[in-house]
Design a protein around this motif. Structure first.
Motif, PDB file in Angstrom:
ATOM      1  N   GLY A  20      -8.458  -4.040  -0.009  1.00  9.69           N
ATOM      2  CA  GLY A  20      -8.395  -4.850  -1.424  1.00  9.69           C
ATOM      3  C   GLY A  20      -6.707  -5.108  -1.536  1.00  9.69           C
ATOM      4  O   GLY A  20      -6.553  -4.849  -3.103  1.00  9.69           O
ATOM      5  N   ALA A  21      -6.035  -4.878  -0.883  1.00  7.94           N
ATOM      6  CA  ALA A  21      -4.481  -4.530  -1.125  1.00  7.94           C
ATOM      7  C   ALA A  21      -3.744  -5.852  -1.061  1.00  7.94           C
ATOM      8  O   ALA A  21      -4.529  -7.477  -0.030  1.00  7.94           O
ATOM      9  N   PRO A  22      -2.746  -6.227  -1.918  1.00  4.03           N
ATOM     10  CA  PRO A  22      -2.178  -7.685  -1.961  1.00  4.03           C
ATOM     11  C   PRO A  22      -1.881  -8.547  -0.534  1.00  4.03           C
ATOM     12  O   PRO A  22      -1.684  -7.515   1.070  1.00  4.03           O
ATOM     13  N   GLN A  47      -4.829   6.110   8.475  1.00  2.00           N
ATOM     14  CA  GLN A  47      -6.263   5.938   8.555  1.00  2.00           C
ATOM     15  C   GLN A  47      -6.543   6.111   7.287  1.00  2.00           C
ATOM     16  O   GLN A  47      -7.311   5.493   6.133  1.00  2.00           O
ATOM     17  N   GLY A  48      -5.597   7.268   7.261  1.00  2.00           N
ATOM     18  CA  GLY A  48      -5.775   7.796   5.881  1.00  2.00           C
ATOM     19  C   GLY A  48      -5.014   6.668   4.452  1.00  2.00           C
ATOM     20  O   GLY A  48      -5.662   6.948   3.281  1.00  2.00           O
ATOM     21  N   ALA A  49      -4.143   6.020   4.697  1.00  2.00           N
ATOM     22  CA  ALA A  49      -3.338   4.722   3.875  1.00  2.00           C
ATOM     23  C   ALA A  49      -4.623   3.775   3.501  1.00  2.00           C
ATOM     24  O   ALA A  49      -4.913   2.936   2.437  1.00  2.00           O
ATOM     25  N   LEU A  59       0.073   0.006  -1.274  1.00  2.00           N
ATOM     26  CA  LEU A  59       0.842  -0.079  -2.564  1.00  2.00           C
ATOM     27  C   LEU A  59       2.079   0.680  -3.231  1.00  2.00           C
ATOM     28  O   LEU A  59       3.000  -0.094  -3.536  1.00  2.00           O
ATOM     29  N   SER A  60       2.418   1.931  -3.188  1.00  2.00           N
ATOM     30  CA  SER A  60       3.295   2.348  -3.384  1.00  2.00           C
ATOM     31  C   SER A  60       4.653   2.455  -2.286  1.00  2.00           C
ATOM     32  O   SER A  60       4.858   2.623  -2.978  1.00  2.00           O
ATOM     33  N   PHE A  61       4.376   2.619  -1.031  1.00  2.00           N
ATOM     34  CA  PHE A  61       5.718   2.888  -0.129  1.00  2.00           C
ATOM     35  C   PHE A  61       6.491   1.451  -0.124  1.00  2.00           C
ATOM     36  O   PHE A  61       8.158   1.746   0.121  1.00  2.00           O
TER      37      PHE A  61
END
Length: 156
Positions: A20-22, A47-49, A59-61
């Motif tokens: 689901g990431a752009p 994997q956690g990301a 999305l935040s980094f």
């Protein structure tokens, strides 16, 4: 299993898209994730990301990194976080360890040296491939009528 850094980068980008990431963030994540694993950091961070999608560090980094760089020229301080540092290592600037985290020195250029092959568990690869498969167009008559697939001839 051993793969080239490019293979892991492409697979992680597709997996992030499937999660689901752009496209832009997925591409940045693919590069950072491959660098992260190639530099010997824990693949569980990667994997956690992916598990945190549709939110989380993917999305935040990039936003955090932009905030660090917007502090001004020269060496800018960023918080200690291994995966965030891997994002920074994807930039052409020198990245140096500090006690509080790391600095990005926009006045020096440095290329990260990478190994020819990196090792990733087959369980992780299978999970990433399953996420990547979510981006595929389903193989149905309706999708073919809509232009999916090569049809009877592949002329490109």
């Amino acid at each position: 299993m051993q793969f080239s850094v490019n293979e892991i980068e492409a697979l992680l980008s597709k997996a992030a898209r499937g999660g689901g990431a752009p496209a832009g963030q997925a591409s940045a994540f693919g590069k950072a994730g491959a660098l992260h694993i190639a530099r010997g950091f824990d693949a569980a961070d990667v994997q956690g990301a992916l598990d945190a999608l549709p939110g989380g560090p993917i999305l935040s980094f990039p936003v955090q990194l932009t905030a660090c760089l917007s502090q001004g020229g020269g060496a800018v301080e960023c918080p200690k976080q291994d995966l965030l540092r891997s994002y920074a290592n994807g930039l052409p600037y020198a990245v140096d360890e500090t006690e509080a985290g790391f600095t990005i020195d926009t006045t020096r250029f440095e290329k990260v040296k990478l190994p020819a092959r990196i090792t990733v568990t087959s369980k992780m690869i299978d999970g990433w491939r399953a996420l990547a498969a979510l981006t595929y167009v389903p193989e149905t008559e309706q999708s073919r009528v809509g232009g999916a697939g090569a049809g009877l001839t592949d002329n490109d």
